[in-house]
Design a protein around this motif. Structure first.
Motif, PDB file in Angstrom:
ATOM      1  N   VAL A   1     -12.841  -6.247  -1.860  1.00  0.00           N
ATOM      2  CA  VAL A   1     -11.804  -7.029  -2.523  1.00  0.00           C
ATOM      3  C   VAL A   1     -10.490  -6.587  -1.892  1.00  0.00           C
ATOM      4  O   VAL A   1     -10.235  -5.384  -1.790  1.00  0.00           O
ATOM      5  CB  VAL A   1     -11.772  -6.722  -4.035  1.00  0.00           C
ATOM      6  CG1 VAL A   1     -10.576  -7.389  -4.685  1.00  0.00           C
ATOM      7  CG2 VAL A   1     -13.070  -7.156  -4.688  1.00  0.00           C
TER       8      VAL A   1
ATOM      9  N   LEU B   1      -6.510  -6.464  -2.133  1.00  0.00           N
ATOM     10  CA  LEU B   1      -5.419  -6.649  -3.089  1.00  0.00           C
ATOM     11  C   LEU B   1      -4.077  -6.787  -2.370  1.00  0.00           C
ATOM     12  O   LEU B   1      -3.041  -6.843  -2.999  1.00  0.00           O
ATOM     13  CB  LEU B   1      -5.376  -5.445  -4.042  1.00  0.00           C
ATOM     14  CG  LEU B   1      -4.750  -5.668  -5.409  1.00  0.00           C
ATOM     15  CD1 LEU B   1      -5.584  -6.628  -6.217  1.00  0.00           C
ATOM     16  CD2 LEU B   1      -4.613  -4.343  -6.143  1.00  0.00           C
TER      17      LEU B   1
ATOM     18  N   LEU C   1      -4.122  -2.578   0.222  1.00  0.00           N
ATOM     19  CA  LEU C   1      -5.128  -1.945  -0.628  1.00  0.00           C
ATOM     20  C   LEU C   1      -6.408  -2.771  -0.588  1.00  0.00           C
ATOM     21  O   LEU C   1      -6.376  -3.992  -0.792  1.00  0.00           O
ATOM     22  CB  LEU C   1      -4.616  -1.860  -2.063  1.00  0.00           C
ATOM     23  CG  LEU C   1      -3.699  -0.668  -2.347  1.00  0.00           C
ATOM     24  CD1 LEU C   1      -2.853  -0.942  -3.572  1.00  0.00           C
ATOM     25  CD2 LEU C   1      -4.532   0.590  -2.535  1.00  0.00           C
TER      26      LEU C   1
ATOM     27  N   TRP D   1     -10.580  -2.726  -1.941  1.00  0.00           N
ATOM     28  CA  TRP D   1     -11.584  -2.055  -2.764  1.00  0.00           C
ATOM     29  C   TRP D   1     -12.965  -2.336  -2.186  1.00  0.00           C
ATOM     30  O   TRP D   1     -13.340  -3.500  -2.011  1.00  0.00           O
ATOM     31  CB  TRP D   1     -11.504  -2.558  -4.216  1.00  0.00           C
ATOM     32  CG  TRP D   1     -12.370  -1.766  -5.148  1.00  0.00           C
ATOM     33  CD1 TRP D   1     -12.532  -0.425  -5.169  1.00  0.00           C
ATOM     34  CD2 TRP D   1     -13.191  -2.286  -6.207  1.00  0.00           C
ATOM     35  NE1 TRP D   1     -13.397  -0.063  -6.175  1.00  0.00           N
ATOM     36  CE2 TRP D   1     -13.820  -1.177  -6.835  1.00  0.00           C
ATOM     37  CE3 TRP D   1     -13.446  -3.568  -6.699  1.00  0.00           C
ATOM     38  CZ2 TRP D   1     -14.691  -1.331  -7.909  1.00  0.00           C
ATOM     39  CZ3 TRP D   1     -14.311  -3.717  -7.780  1.00  0.00           C
ATOM     40  CH2 TRP D   1     -14.923  -2.607  -8.374  1.00  0.00           C
TER      41      TRP D   1
ATOM     42  N   LYS E   1     -15.971  -2.897  -2.996  1.00  0.00           N
ATOM     43  CA  LYS E   1     -16.686  -3.222  -4.226  1.00  0.00           C
ATOM     44  C   LYS E   1     -18.193  -3.016  -4.080  1.00  0.00           C
ATOM     45  O   LYS E   1     -18.842  -2.419  -4.926  1.00  0.00           O
ATOM     46  CB  LYS E   1     -16.387  -4.670  -4.612  1.00  0.00           C
ATOM     47  CG  LYS E   1     -17.082  -5.125  -5.875  1.00  0.00           C
ATOM     48  CD  LYS E   1     -16.650  -6.545  -6.235  1.00  0.00           C
ATOM     49  CE  LYS E   1     -17.285  -6.960  -7.544  1.00  0.00           C
ATOM     50  NZ  LYS E   1     -16.866  -8.293  -7.981  1.00  0.00           N
TER      51      LYS E   1
ATOM     52  N   TRP F   1     -11.033   2.779  -3.520  1.00  0.00           N
ATOM     53  CA  TRP F   1      -9.852   2.017  -3.131  1.00  0.00           C
ATOM     54  C   TRP F   1      -9.308   2.624  -1.843  1.00  0.00           C
ATOM     55  O   TRP F   1      -9.174   3.841  -1.742  1.00  0.00           O
ATOM     56  CB  TRP F   1      -8.796   2.067  -4.238  1.00  0.00           C
ATOM     57  CG  TRP F   1      -9.074   1.060  -5.305  1.00  0.00           C
ATOM     58  CD1 TRP F   1      -9.744   1.264  -6.465  1.00  0.00           C
ATOM     59  CD2 TRP F   1      -8.701  -0.319  -5.291  1.00  0.00           C
ATOM     60  NE1 TRP F   1      -9.832   0.103  -7.189  1.00  0.00           N
ATOM     61  CE2 TRP F   1      -9.186  -0.897  -6.489  1.00  0.00           C
ATOM     62  CE3 TRP F   1      -8.007  -1.134  -4.397  1.00  0.00           C
ATOM     63  CZ2 TRP F   1      -8.996  -2.229  -6.807  1.00  0.00           C
ATOM     64  CZ3 TRP F   1      -7.817  -2.469  -4.716  1.00  0.00           C
ATOM     65  CH2 TRP F   1      -8.312  -3.012  -5.907  1.00  0.00           C
TER      66      TRP F   1
ATOM     67  N   GLN G   1      -8.041   5.546  -9.329  1.00  0.00           N
ATOM     68  CA  GLN G   1      -7.871   6.030  -7.954  1.00  0.00           C
ATOM     69  C   GLN G   1      -6.459   5.839  -7.412  1.00  0.00           C
ATOM     70  O   GLN G   1      -6.049   6.549  -6.503  1.00  0.00           O
ATOM     71  CB  GLN G   1      -8.846   5.313  -7.010  1.00  0.00           C
ATOM     72  CG  GLN G   1     -10.299   5.571  -7.317  1.00  0.00           C
ATOM     73  CD  GLN G   1     -11.196   4.845  -6.331  1.00  0.00           C
ATOM     74  OE1 GLN G   1     -10.869   4.683  -5.174  1.00  0.00           O
ATOM     75  NE2 GLN G   1     -12.344   4.389  -6.812  1.00  0.00           N
ATOM     76  N   VAL G   2      -5.745   4.827  -7.920  1.00  0.00           N
ATOM     77  CA  VAL G   2      -4.450   4.498  -7.321  1.00  0.00           C
ATOM     78  C   VAL G   2      -3.303   4.883  -8.242  1.00  0.00           C
ATOM     79  O   VAL G   2      -2.390   5.600  -7.842  1.00  0.00           O
ATOM     80  CB  VAL G   2      -4.377   2.996  -6.961  1.00  0.00           C
ATOM     81  CG1 VAL G   2      -3.038   2.676  -6.313  1.00  0.00           C
ATOM     82  CG2 VAL G   2      -5.525   2.610  -6.037  1.00  0.00           C
TER      83      VAL G   2
END
Lengths: 74, 965
Positions: free
Chosen positions: A18, A20, A50, A52, A54, A60, B718-719
């Motif tokens: 994913v 972001l 960023l 992820w 998944k 992340w 995590q962020v």
């Protein structure tokens, strides 16, 4: 499909991730709230994003990508 | 009726096929196109727009005309293999290609210029489009859907070091070089055999061998030593990251296969195809590409005609004509559009009895099928040449599609009058004819170099050997003239597949559609089945002439996959089950066996909608199920609910940050209804969070948002809050969730012998054991009744479910589906994320302020909540509605107005008939809705209006005494 360089799993197809983009920050003041929530730089060229992973390590990641050439940068 | 076989049909390999009602002998395994040509059938199709008779123009996938229906969909006749009992018909005509009723459209051709439909039906004053659209749509398009489901396509993934696309001279040289370097090599070739143009020209030699023999031997040797050679496999697209998709049509009965090949380096050796020339009636049956005529003769042993005339603008075509004559096809004339032919080539021609007409341009084809060609010399001198076939060679179109798909750049080559790749792109480099190196020796050297570089790029040490040495085929393919003569007039076709003429393109340019992308969309050139492979270079040349610009400045349209057509079934999944798998709970089998009507609901869960008894419809079943919950006992499977285990020293602080509801002061063994907000203060998700121990929480989320919640929890962990130490597990599928609810819930559980902690209060949770398995029991539910929720290990659910059902029979238990659940939650005014929480509403709008604890230092969405709104008015607020007619169920989604003629103030979010309320009830989001309590509003329906009264959004047990009971 673009391969995403996951530092934990190695190169994996983008469909496992994913994206972001620049990500959302968590505003701690009401001042400048709209900017914090809605304004993004959306730079053309190298930018930190960023992602992820998944369907992988679920970490992340902060990855550098050239948004003009769609290449990931080291 | 001029085609014939160059070698006789042997009875052992002869089968009978049917085409357009004609029974024809054919050779097993040859293409339908070759069989039709061999039987002298010259009209094999009708054109797309004007229904003009069309013959074969090309070979393989480069055929723009001959679309046929075989009962398994529409396919090019050049790609259909002859099998026993093959039945085919031309696609775009009725009843047959040789006599087509719609050919009357051709007579109106002059009245249908570029942009005809827009100008006639849609332009200023053109109001006729809605009237004519159905008829126009019916007449448009090619082919019909097959009656039966398409056969399955196998999908395979492959990885290799070097992928070579195309097994012509350059491709094989590349594969050999990479293979010799130790690379794992994949070689894909669209044709039946390796060799490409080597198959057509016996004068081309590699080393001491005939080229075709070298190609076959090399492919076999590479296969034996570990390379993968896929024939009848067309690469349809190249994507970022070295991914190539290829479609394999195997010979015999094996199913077709879609390959996804991921390579470290790619060599594109896709070759080039011939350009047609543009002259009047160049689409008449019998006018073909020279290279196609040669391929039919050399590979299928079929001749296009008995006395052909060739029209060319390049030297290489001379060699092709000589090869064609050597195959046994009589070519009477060669017309060279250039004035000064190469003496050596001209001498070669005259030795074969071909008469040369240099400095003449083609003017028009005569007859249908063609019986002559008119050519014009420099001084306007005309010559009419009798023939039964016209062979065109307008130079070559390098197939740069795969290079361009993923973003490779092109440049216009003045020598080639065509676009060629600029360098390598994303690990893919072009070699051979597609790279502008068509002559054999150059193609071999180019392929060898590309293969070596690819091996290096894949991390191997390139083998030091030299390139294969080619001889023959030295004439240049570089045309010294364009393919569009000055004299081109009238119905001179540029795009055969889309029926676009030179006049259409010139008109479009005059009307201002003079960028190549506009030209394409306005005239549809390049948009048909061949995606402009045949047409685009000529269209660009015409546009360049019209603009007085260089073709390189005009540029190309964007190249997009697929490079060759492939059936939808290859990329989609006919059944759907594999494309979008549905998720099942451990109780799904029970629901299905019980006759439940199953729904596909949020997050792809397959869950019961309702359980009809025989003869019972939706409404009666839902009424019965609701009654059981309100008056006796119901049981439902809530397993799809999102579930998370959050543990660790900072679990409480983490949840306090993620949720707008304070959760750190929750006592172990207690749960609380909690809200998650977006950073902008809108409601994101709701659910009940239980505290199992000081450092351990069990979090439930909505079904549809379970994945999104997981992402968000991980993001926060995590962020945003790396300072907190927690463990996070998504246990949605590990825990099944069985809810027993209704006044008789306690007795049912007791009768089933299941543990039920005596003092478990509303929203409490306790752990206990059932059959040696740890379970969690909670006093929670979504129905507003006395309710026990059993979270049990997923594989223990069927046994516990059955025990509860059997024990409950005495109390009138009913299994309850999602339809009844919907009614029960509306009666209680419980919000549903996605219905009431629509991404715009905040917690206050939905009456959920009680669950927001803003008096804490920080949580997601806090700043937005605290910010002063410029106006507290005009917010959508959740209210209840009573329709004026208590028997009328307001439609969900209906717009709410204050009075007739008012603007829309909101909409109905959920609506049903409620037996508990004794009338229809609805929930709605209405601007300042709470201030309208007791007032009447109007609802706009599809057919009129309805009146309703605004009431509180709870229709049953407003004080919640039953669920706490």
């Amino acid at each position: 499909m673009r391969l995403v360089p996951c530092p934990h799993c190695g190169p994996r197809e983008a469909g496992e991730f994913v994206c972001l983009g620049e990500g959302s920050t968590h505003p701690v003041h009401a001042d400048g709230l709209a900017d914090a929530l809605y304004t993004r730089t959306n730079a053309k060229g190298p930018a930190e994003e960023l992602w992820w992973h998944k369907f992988g390590c679920r970490r992340w990641l902060r990855l550098r990508r050239n948004s003009a050439s769609n290449e990931f940068l080291p | 009726m001029s085609g014939y076989r160059l070698s006789p049909l042997v009875p052992a390999e002869t089968v009978e096929i049917e085409f357009d009602g004609l029974r024809l002998p054919a050779r097993r395994g040859e293409s339908l196109a070759a069989a039709l040509m061999a039987n002298g059938i010259s009209t094999v199709a009708r054109s797309f727009k004007y229904h003009r008779p069309r013959g074969l123009l090309g070979f393989g996938s480069w055929e723009p005309n001959a679309a046929v229906e075989t009962g398994e969909g529409t396919e090019l006749a050049t790609n259909v293999r002859v099998t026993e009992g093959l039945r085919a018909r031309a696609a775009n005509c009725w009843p047959w290609a040789r006599f087509d009723v719609k050919s009357v459209l051709g007579a109106f051709g002059a009245l249908m210029p570029a942009g005809f439909y827009y100008k006639t039906f849609r332009g200023p004053g053109g109001r006729m489009w809605p009237l004519f659209e159905p008829a126009i749509r019916r007449a448009a398009g090619i082919g019909r859907l097959p009656a039966r489901a398409a056969p399955d396509t196998v999908k395979r993934n492959a990885h290799c070091d070097v992928l070579v696309v195309g097994a012509g001279a350059a491709g094989i040289a590349a594969a050999l070089a990479a293979h010799a370097s130790g690379a794992r090599v994949f070689l894909v070739e669209e044709g039946d055999a390796p060799g490409g143009r080597l198959l057509d020209r016996s004068d081309l030699r590699v080393g001491h061998e005939v080229g075709a023999v070298w190609a076959r031997r090399s492919a076999e040797e590479m296969t034996t030593s570990g390379a993968r050679v896929l024939l009848r496999t067309a690469a349809t697209g190249r994507y970022e990251g070295g991914l190539v998709v290829a479609y394999e049509r195997p010979a015999g009965d094996r199913p077709a296969c879609l390959w996804k090949i991921r390579a470290r380096a790619i060599v594109l050796a896709t070759g080039a195809i011939e350009r047609p020339l543009v002259f009047a009636d160049n689409d008449r049956p019998g006018v073909v590409l020279l290279a196609a005529a040669l391929a039919y003769a050399a590979r299928s042993r079929v001749a296009i005609g008995r006395h052909a005339v060739a029209v060319v603008n390049n030297d290489a075509a001379y060699e092709d004509v000589m090869a064609l004559v050597r195959e046994g096809v009589h070519v009477r004339h060669l017309v060279d559009m250039r004035g000064n032919p190469d003496a050596r080539l001209a001498a070669g021609l005259s030795g074969l009895g071909v008469e040369l007409h240099a400095g003449f341009a083609p003017v028009s084809a005569m007859g249908c099928p063609v019986y002559g060609l008119r050519i014009a010399g420099a001084g306007g001198a005309y010559r009419d040449l009798a023939c039964d076939a016209v062979l065109m060679s307008g130079g070559s179109t390098p197939l740069v599609h795969l290079h361009s798909h993923a973003g490779g750049r092109l440049r216009h080559s003045e020598e080639l009058h065509a676009f060629v790749p600029v360098g390598a792109h994303d690990g893919a480099r072009s070699a051979g004819a597609c790279n502008g190196r068509a002559e054999l020796a150059a193609a071999l050297a180019d392929g060898h170099a590309a293969g070596s570089l690819a091996a290096t790029e894949a991390g191997l040490v390139a083998h030091g050997g030299g390139a294969p040495v080619g001889s023959g085929g030295t004439a240049s393919v570089h045309p010294s003239a364009g393919a569009v003569p000055e004299v081109a007039r009238g119905k001179a076709f540029v795009d055969f597949a889309a029926d676009v003429t030179v006049a259409d393109l010139r008109l479009a340019a005059r009307e201002g559609y003079d960028s190549v992308e506009l030209l394409k969309r306005y005239t549809t050139t390049g948009m048909a089945v061949d995606q402009g492979r045949i047409a685009n270079l000529s269209a660009i040349e015409i546009l360049a002439q019209a603009r007085g610009a260089a073709p390189g400045d005009v540029g190309t349209t964007t190249y997009r996959p697929p490079f060759v057509p492939l059936p939808f079934v290859a990329i989609a999944d006919a059944g759907g089950a594999l494309l979008r798998p549905s998720r099942t709970t451990t109780l799904t089998a029970w629901h299905e066996a019980a006759g439940a009507v199953m729904y596909e609901s949020g997050a792809n869960w397959r869950r019961p909608g309702y359980y009809p008894r025989s003869g019972e419809g939706l409404e009666a079943a839902v009424r019965r199920e609701c009654r059981a919950v309100r008056q006796a006992v119901g049981i439902y499977d809530s397993s799809p609910l999102g579930k998370f285990e959050i543990s660790g020293p900072d679990a409480a602080a983490f949840l306090d940050f993620v949720y707008a509801t304070r959760l750190s002061d929750l006592a172990p063994g207690r749960g609380r209804y909690a809200l998650q907000l977006h950073e902008d203060g809108r409601l994101f998700d709701d659910g009940i969070v239980f505290r199992l121990a000081p450092d351990r929480y069990f979090v439930t989320t909505t079904t549809g948002n379970a994945d999104a919640c997981h992402q968000r929890f991980e993001y926060c962990r995590q962020v945003l809050r790396q300072d907190l130490s927690i463990g996070l597990l998504n246990v949605t599928e590990q825990w099944a969730d069985i809810v027993v609810c209704g006044p008789a819930a306690r007795q049912t559980i007791a009768d089933a012998g299941l543990p039920m902690p005596e003092r478990l209060a509303f929203l409490g949770m306790a752990t206990c054991r059932i059959a040696e398995r740890g379970v969690r029991v909670a006093r929670a539910g979504f129905t507003g009744e006395l309710s026990f929720e059993y979270f049990v290990p997923a594989n223990a659910a069927p046994e516990i479910w059955t025990r509860l059902l059997e024990a409950g029979r005495r109390h009138g238990i009913e299994p309850v589906g999602s339809e009844a659940n919907h009614v029960l939650r509306i009666e209680k005014g419980f919000i549903s994320v996605g219905h009431e929480a629509d991404g715009i509403c905040g917690p206050d709008d939905l009456g959920l302020s009680f669950a927001v604890h803003a008096d804490r230092p920080d949580f997601v969405g806090r700043q937005a909540l605290l910010r002063d709104r410029s106006s507290p008015h005009g917010r959508p607020q959740l209210v209840g509605l009573f329709a004026r007619d208590p028997g009328f169920v307001l439609p969900e989604g209906a717009a709410v107005l204050r009075t007739t003629g008012d603007r829309t103030r909101g909409y109905v979010t959920a609506s049903c008939h409620s037996e508990a309320a004794g009338r229809s009830v609805a929930l709605a989001l209405i601007e300042d809705g709470r201030s309208l309590s007791g007032q009447d509003v109007t609802l706009a329906l599809a057919d009129g209006t309805a009146g309703a009264r605004v009431v509180a959004p709870v229709f049953y047990d407003p004080r919640g005494e039953r669920q706490r009971g």
